[in-house]
Design an enzyme around this catalytic site. Structure first.
Site, short mmCIF file in Angstrom:
data_model
loop_
_atom_site.label_atom_id
_atom_site.label_comp_id
_atom_site.label_asym_id
_atom_site.label_seq_id
_atom_site.Cartn_x
_atom_site.Cartn_y
_atom_site.Cartn_z
N LYS A 231 -37.69 7.15 25.26
CA LYS A 231 -38.91 8.14 25.78
C LYS A 231 -38.24 9.47 25.89
O LYS A 231 -37.33 9.98 25.21
CB LYS A 231 -39.52 7.19 26.75
CG LYS A 231 -40.16 5.69 26.60
CD LYS A 231 -40.30 4.92 27.81
CE LYS A 231 -41.47 4.16 27.08
NZ LYS A 231 -41.94 3.07 28.12
N ARG A 265 -35.99 -3.00 27.72
CA ARG A 265 -36.79 -3.17 26.79
C ARG A 265 -36.45 -2.38 25.81
O ARG A 265 -36.33 -1.17 26.32
CB ARG A 265 -38.79 -3.44 26.96
CG ARG A 265 -39.34 -3.15 25.47
CD ARG A 265 -41.04 -3.10 26.61
NE ARG A 265 -41.70 -3.06 25.26
CZ ARG A 265 -42.56 -1.95 24.53
NH1 ARG A 265 -41.24 -1.08 24.32
NH2 ARG A 265 -43.12 -2.11 23.58
#
Ligand code: PMM
Length: 288
Positions: A231, A265
Site C-alpha cells: 500500500k 492479506r
C-alpha cells in the site's frame, strides 16, 4: 494504552475449519481487474488469474481472495455484470482445484451470492455491508465467514482529506456496530472477521496508529484481518513503487502478527508466509 492481543475464534468454512484461533493465516490476493494499484491488468484474463491463484496456493497461501472491482482511491464503481464476468470463472476454477478456500472481495449482494454458488467459501466486503443492504442477508443464508472492513466514505471519496479525532476508537466503534448489524441480519458471531481497512480513508498517521494499537481490535472477539500489502503508505515511507514494497510489507506483517492479526492479506505470498511463521515461532518462545 497498549493491551495484550486476545485469542479469537476459529472460522468454520463448510466442513473445514480455518484455524484463526490458533495461528495467523495468509490470504493471497487475486485481483481480476484492469486498474488495481499494485497488479492491475496482470490477471484480467481468467486463465492468467487462475494460474496466479494456483501459484499463490503452491507458495503456501491458506486462502485466496478473488476480486473484480478495484477499490483503489478514486476508483469508480464497476457494473454488476462486469464484476460477475471477471470473478465467476476464476472462483469456480480455483474453488475446484486450488485446495484452499476461496473468498470473494465484493461489495455487491448479487456478486456474493453468485460467487458462493460458484464455490466461494468466504465473503470479504470492504464496505462492511453498507454499500448493498442485501449483502448481510446473503451471507447469513450462505453460512460463510464474512470480513467487515472499516472505510471512511467510498473508494471514490475516501482519500479526500480523511480526518479522525481518535482513529483507533472510531474504527473500533465502527467495527463493533457492523458486527452487531451482521449478527442482527443472521450472520453467526463465529463467522465474523474484522479489518481496520489500512489505506481506506486513512492518512499515514492513521495507518500507523491502527497498526500500533491493533491488539485493541482483537478485543472485539473476532479474528483481525490486516491488509497492508504494497500500500501507498509503505511506498511513501520507503520511496518505492508498488512492485518494490515486499520488504516494507513484511515489516508491517511481522508487526501486525505480533499485535494479534490472524489473517494477513498479501500479494507476495511466498516470502510473507515465511515472515509470518518466523514471527509466530518467536511469539511461541516468548510465551514459554
Ligand atoms: N485492501 C484492498 C482490497 N481488499 N480487503 C480487505 N479485507 N482488507 C484490505 O485491506 C483490502 C481488501 C486493496 O488492495 P488491492 O487493490 O491490492 O487488492
Amino acid at each position: 494504552m497498549s493491551v495484550a492481543p486476545l485469542a479469537p475464534h476459529d472460522l468454520r468454512v463448510g466442513d473445514r475449519v480455518l484455524p484463526t484461533g490458533q495461528r495467523c493465516l495468509v490470504m493471497g490476493v487475486v485481483n481480476v481487474t484492469p486498474d488495481s494499484f499494485s497488479d492491475g491488468g496482470r490477471f484480467l484474463d481468467p486463465a492468467a488469474a487462475v494460474a496466479h491463484g494456483l501459484a499463490l496456493a503452491a507458495e503456501g497461501a491458506d486462502l485466496l481472495d478473488v476480486g473484480g472491482e478495484s477499490t483503489r482511491p478514486g476508483a469508480v464503481d464497476v457494473p454488476e455484470a462486469v464484476e460477475l464476468e471477471r470473478v465467476l470463472p476464476v472462483i469456480e476454477e480455483l474453488a475446484a482445484t486450488a485446495g484452499v478456500p476461496v473468498s470473494v472481495d465484493t461489495r455487491k449482494a448479487s456478486v456474493a451470492a453468485a460467487a458462493v454458488a460458484a464455490g466461494a467459501a468466504m465473503v470479504n466486503d470492504v464496505s462492511a455491508g453498507r454499500h448493498d443492504p442485501d449483502l448481510l442477508g446473503v451471507v447469513a443464508e450462505a453460512k460463510v465467514p464474512l470480513v467487515l472492513v472499516h472505510m471512511l466514505g467510498t473508494p471514490a471519496t475516501m482519500q479526500d482529506d480523511p480526518r479522525y479525532d481518535d482513529v483507533v476508537a472510531e474504527v473500533e466503534a465502527f467495527l463493533a456496530e457492523r458486527c452487531l448489524a451482521a449478527e442482527f441480519a443472521g450472520v453467526d458471531h463465529e463467522a465474523l472477521v474484522v479489518d481496520p481497512g489500512i489505506g481506506f480513508g486513512k492518512r499515514d498517521r492513521d495507518n500507523f496508529a491502527l497498526l500500533d494499537d491493533l491488539a485493541r481490535l482483537t478485543r472485539l472477539g473476532h479474528p483481525v484481518l490486516v491488509g497492508t500489502s504494497r500500500k501507498a503508505f509503505i511506498g511513501r515511507a520507503l520511496d518505492s513503487p508498488a512492485d518494490e514494497r515486499v520488504e516494507g510489507t513484511a515489516a508491517t506483517v511481522v508487526w501486525a502478527v505480533e499485535r494479534g492479526a490472524r489473517i494477513v492479506r498479501v500479494h507476495d505470498v511466498g516470502p510473507l508466509v515465511k515472515a509470518v511463521r518466523m514471527t509466530e515461532a518467536m511469539l511461541r518462545w516468548g510465551a514459554t
